[in-house]
Design a protein around this motif. Structure first.
Motif, PDB file in Angstrom:
ATOM      1  N   ARG A  34       0.812  -1.210   0.000  1.00  0.00           N
ATOM      2  CA  ARG A  34       0.000   0.000   0.000  1.00  0.00           C
ATOM      3  C   ARG A  34       0.855   1.274   0.000  1.00  0.00           C
ATOM      4  O   ARG A  34       0.386   2.328  -0.372  1.00  0.00           O
ATOM      5  CB  ARG A  34      -0.917   0.012   1.220  1.00  0.00           C
ATOM      6  N   ASN A  35       2.112   1.180   0.406  1.00  0.00           N
ATOM      7  CA  ASN A  35       2.967   2.355   0.471  1.00  0.00           C
ATOM      8  C   ASN A  35       3.595   2.714  -0.873  1.00  0.00           C
ATOM      9  O   ASN A  35       4.286   3.715  -0.971  1.00  0.00           O
ATOM     10  CB  ASN A  35       4.078   2.139   1.506  1.00  0.00           C
ATOM     11  N   VAL A  36       3.364   1.938  -1.904  1.00  0.00           N
ATOM     12  CA  VAL A  36       3.960   2.176  -3.210  1.00  0.00           C
ATOM     13  C   VAL A  36       3.051   3.113  -4.013  1.00  0.00           C
ATOM     14  O   VAL A  36       1.846   2.902  -4.111  1.00  0.00           O
ATOM     15  CB  VAL A  36       4.141   0.834  -3.958  1.00  0.00           C
ATOM     16  N   ASP A  37       3.646   4.160  -4.587  1.00  0.00           N
ATOM     17  CA  ASP A  37       2.891   5.105  -5.395  1.00  0.00           C
ATOM     18  C   ASP A  37       2.931   4.637  -6.847  1.00  0.00           C
ATOM     19  O   ASP A  37       3.936   4.799  -7.546  1.00  0.00           O
ATOM     20  CB  ASP A  37       3.492   6.507  -5.257  1.00  0.00           C
ATOM     21  N   ASP A  39       1.195   5.611  -9.505  1.00  0.00           N
ATOM     22  CA  ASP A  39       1.186   6.659 -10.528  1.00  0.00           C
ATOM     23  C   ASP A  39       2.580   7.233 -10.749  1.00  0.00           C
ATOM     24  O   ASP A  39       2.969   7.531 -11.881  1.00  0.00           O
ATOM     25  CB  ASP A  39       0.219   7.771 -10.121  1.00  0.00           C
ATOM     26  N   ALA A  40       3.357   7.379  -9.685  1.00  0.00           N
ATOM     27  CA  ALA A  40       4.721   7.896  -9.826  1.00  0.00           C
ATOM     28  C   ALA A  40       5.596   6.907 -10.599  1.00  0.00           C
ATOM     29  O   ALA A  40       6.427   7.308 -11.417  1.00  0.00           O
ATOM     30  CB  ALA A  40       5.324   8.163  -8.457  1.00  0.00           C
TER      31      ALA A  40
END
Length: 51
Positions: A34-37, A39-40
């Motif tokens: 869940r901590n992975v972005d 979109d980035a």
């Protein structure tokens, strides 16, 4: 009255407990997804393709 010690049952219990502890440690070692972005990360792939 004599008391007998069940060595094989004790060994099985210890192995089961050890396996449970190692599986919990393995689960805790994995990063939280869940901590992975996302979109980035997608944007960074687009930048690499354009460059």
């Amino acid at each position: 009255m004599a008391v007998t010690k069940l060595k094989r049952k004790g060994l099985r219990n210890k192995l089961n407990a050890k396996a449970r502890v190692t599986s919990i440690k393995d689960l805790l070692r994995k990063p939280d997804i869940r901590n992975v972005d996302v979109d980035a990360i997608k944007a960074s792939f687009g930048e690499k393709a354009e460059a």
